[in-house]
Design a protein around this motif. Structure first.
Motif, PDB file in Angstrom:
ATOM      1  N   GLU A  13       0.659  -1.180  -0.052  1.00  0.00           N
ATOM      2  CA  GLU A  13      -0.036   0.040  -0.030  1.00  0.00           C
ATOM      3  C   GLU A  13       0.830   1.237   0.035  1.00  0.00           C
ATOM      4  OE1 GLU A  13      -3.853  -1.925   2.477  1.00  0.00           O
ATOM      5  OE2 GLU A  13      -2.144  -0.729   3.604  1.00  0.00           O
ATOM      6  N   PHE A  14       1.876   1.228   0.599  1.00  0.00           N
ATOM      7  CA  PHE A  14       2.805   2.376   0.952  1.00  0.00           C
ATOM      8  C   PHE A  14       3.523   2.696  -0.696  1.00  0.00           C
ATOM      9  CE2 PHE A  14       7.493   3.908   1.488  1.00  0.00           C
ATOM     10  CZ  PHE A  14       7.023   4.886   1.874  1.00  0.00           C
ATOM     11  N   HIS A  47      15.240   0.948   0.441  1.00  0.00           N
ATOM     12  CA  HIS A  47      15.335   1.997   1.151  1.00  0.00           C
ATOM     13  C   HIS A  47      14.022   2.280   1.744  1.00  0.00           C
ATOM     14  CE1 HIS A  47      16.920   4.767   3.975  1.00  0.00           C
ATOM     15  NE2 HIS A  47      16.231   5.944   3.359  1.00  0.00           N
ATOM     16  N   MET A  48      13.369   2.779   0.884  1.00  0.00           N
ATOM     17  CA  MET A  48      11.766   3.357   1.451  1.00  0.00           C
ATOM     18  C   MET A  48      11.040   2.067   1.944  1.00  0.00           C
ATOM     19  SD  MET A  48      12.061   6.659   0.885  1.00  0.00           S
ATOM     20  CE  MET A  48      10.361   7.069   0.663  1.00  0.00           C
ATOM     21  N   MET A  49      11.313   1.240   1.266  1.00  0.00           N
ATOM     22  CA  MET A  49      10.415   0.011   1.814  1.00  0.00           C
ATOM     23  C   MET A  49      10.642  -0.309   3.410  1.00  0.00           C
ATOM     24  SD  MET A  49      10.224  -2.622  -1.538  1.00  0.00           S
ATOM     25  CE  MET A  49       9.952  -3.926  -0.604  1.00  0.00           C
ATOM     26  N   ALA A  50      12.131  -0.235   3.704  1.00  0.00           N
ATOM     27  CA  ALA A  50      12.587  -0.509   4.965  1.00  0.00           C
ATOM     28  C   ALA A  50      12.194   0.507   5.800  1.00  0.00           C
ATOM     29  CB  ALA A  50      14.381  -0.836   5.005  1.00  0.00           C
ATOM     30  N   VAL A  51      12.320   1.823   5.511  1.00  0.00           N
ATOM     31  CA  VAL A  51      12.035   2.963   6.217  1.00  0.00           C
ATOM     32  C   VAL A  51      10.394   2.830   6.582  1.00  0.00           C
ATOM     33  CG1 VAL A  51      11.618   5.538   6.436  1.00  0.00           C
ATOM     34  CG2 VAL A  51      13.870   4.410   5.389  1.00  0.00           C
ATOM     35  N   PHE A  52       9.506   2.518   5.438  1.00  0.00           N
ATOM     36  CA  PHE A  52       8.337   2.531   5.978  1.00  0.00           C
ATOM     37  C   PHE A  52       7.933   1.471   7.075  1.00  0.00           C
ATOM     38  CE2 PHE A  52       4.235  -0.150   5.635  1.00  0.00           C
ATOM     39  CZ  PHE A  52       3.350   1.045   5.790  1.00  0.00           C
ATOM     40  N   GLU A  53       8.544   0.170   6.773  1.00  0.00           N
ATOM     41  CA  GLU A  53       8.528  -0.826   7.896  1.00  0.00           C
ATOM     42  C   GLU A  53       9.129  -0.444   9.083  1.00  0.00           C
ATOM     43  OE1 GLU A  53      10.618  -4.083   5.951  1.00  0.00           O
ATOM     44  OE2 GLU A  53       8.803  -4.785   5.213  1.00  0.00           O
ATOM     45  N   HIS A  56       6.335   2.031  10.676  1.00  0.00           N
ATOM     46  CA  HIS A  56       5.313   1.345  10.719  1.00  0.00           C
ATOM     47  C   HIS A  56       5.287   0.566  12.118  1.00  0.00           C
ATOM     48  CE1 HIS A  56       1.658  -1.412  10.513  1.00  0.00           C
ATOM     49  NE2 HIS A  56       1.117  -0.245   9.981  1.00  0.00           N
ATOM     50  N   ALA A  57       6.645   0.161  12.408  1.00  0.00           N
ATOM     51  CA  ALA A  57       6.728  -0.638  13.586  1.00  0.00           C
ATOM     52  C   ALA A  57       6.716   0.260  15.152  1.00  0.00           C
ATOM     53  CB  ALA A  57       8.069  -1.597  13.568  1.00  0.00           C
ATOM     54  N   ASN A  58       6.985   1.554  14.709  1.00  0.00           N
ATOM     55  CA  ASN A  58       7.331   2.164  15.872  1.00  0.00           C
ATOM     56  C   ASN A  58       5.992   2.688  16.455  1.00  0.00           C
ATOM     57  OD1 ASN A  58       7.621   4.821  17.559  1.00  0.00           O
ATOM     58  ND2 ASN A  58       8.502   5.956  16.186  1.00  0.00           N
ATOM     59  N   PHE A  66       4.183   9.961   9.196  1.00  0.00           N
ATOM     60  CA  PHE A  66       4.120   9.168   7.721  1.00  0.00           C
ATOM     61  C   PHE A  66       4.379   9.953   6.467  1.00  0.00           C
ATOM     62  CE2 PHE A  66       1.736   8.384   3.995  1.00  0.00           C
ATOM     63  CZ  PHE A  66       2.299   7.022   3.647  1.00  0.00           C
ATOM     64  N   TRP A  67       3.706  11.143   6.585  1.00  0.00           N
ATOM     65  CA  TRP A  67       3.902  12.103   5.368  1.00  0.00           C
ATOM     66  C   TRP A  67       5.290  12.351   5.105  1.00  0.00           C
ATOM     67  CZ3 TRP A  67       0.819  11.115   1.514  1.00  0.00           C
ATOM     68  CH2 TRP A  67      -0.327  10.608   1.653  1.00  0.00           C
ATOM     69  N   ALA A  68       5.896  13.111   6.389  1.00  0.00           N
ATOM     70  CA  ALA A  68       7.368  13.431   6.381  1.00  0.00           C
ATOM     71  C   ALA A  68       8.243  12.057   5.847  1.00  0.00           C
ATOM     72  CB  ALA A  68       7.331  14.014   7.687  1.00  0.00           C
ATOM     73  N   MET A  69       7.983  11.368   6.403  1.00  0.00           N
ATOM     74  CA  MET A  69       8.954  10.132   6.100  1.00  0.00           C
ATOM     75  C   MET A  69       8.629   9.700   4.674  1.00  0.00           C
ATOM     76  SD  MET A  69       8.393   6.529   5.424  1.00  0.00           S
ATOM     77  CE  MET A  69       6.610   6.118   5.906  1.00  0.00           C
ATOM     78  N   ALA A  70       7.357   9.595   4.123  1.00  0.00           N
ATOM     79  CA  ALA A  70       7.114   9.231   2.680  1.00  0.00           C
ATOM     80  C   ALA A  70       7.967  10.329   1.782  1.00  0.00           C
ATOM     81  CB  ALA A  70       5.795   9.477   2.366  1.00  0.00           C
TER      82      ALA A  70
END
Length: 190
Positions: A13-14, A47-53, A56-58, A66-70
């Protein structure tokens, strides 16, 4: 209605959300230095997939986080320069270029409010300074900014779980950087 309505729960989804933005269309082709971004095949996509994971685990994650990370690395495509000898891209000034792209193209994305957008722009600009800034004035400006907690949230996801070639464990580095900024803020709170 939750603050997380519209925020993805899965990597798939990300990636679907990122696919809405031109700046993420060639993520698999952009390669990081594997010493500093060893995620998966060292591609920007991995990298972006790992950052999202990691984000999300936080348990303390936020919608603004989320939006700043994206958007935090949205300037990488525009700044990518491939070094044939080394086999990866450099992304010099991706923070400032990314902030400009965000302001020029995505300020009103998905109903983002002006204050929210200002914070995201600032986080894009500061996400590498978080790790390196030493000057007291600049450090204090970061520590006292209203979006500091969200910057820390993004930086945690961006580096969490990594050990660099020099042996630095980025989780510990993050703890130290947050303590540094908090101490700077407290020392100047009079």
């Amino acid at each position: 209605m939750s603050e997380f309505d519209g925020i993805p729960d899965t990597v798939e989804e990300f990636l679907e959300i990122l696919s809405e933005f031109d700046e993420f269309h060639n993520m698999a082709e952009l390669l990081h230095n594997p010493n500093y971004h060893p995620e998966g095949d060292s591609s920007f996509k991995a990298h972006m997939m790992a950052v999202f994971e990691k984000w999300h685990a936080n348990p303390n994650r936020t919608a603004m986080g989320f939006w700043a990370m994206a958007f935090h690395d949205i300037g990488k495509q525009a700044t990518a320069r491939f070094n044939k000898e080394r086999g990866f891209h450099s992304f010099i000034k991706h923070e400032s270029v990314g902030a400009e792209i965000f302001v020029d193209k995505y300020l009103d994305h998905n109903g983002i409010t002006r204050d929210f957008a200002d914070h995201i722009e600032w986080i894009i600009q500061q996400h590498t300074n978080f790790w390196f800034v030493q000057k007291p004035g600049k450090s204090l400006a970061i520590a006292t900014h209203p979006a500091f907690e969200t910057l820390a949230e993004v930086c945690l996801a961006d580096k969490m779980g990594l050990t660099l070639p020099d042996g630095r464990v980025m989780d510990e580095e993050w703890d130290g950087r947050v303590a540094y900024f908090v101490a700077m803020r407290e020392a100047n709170s009079d």
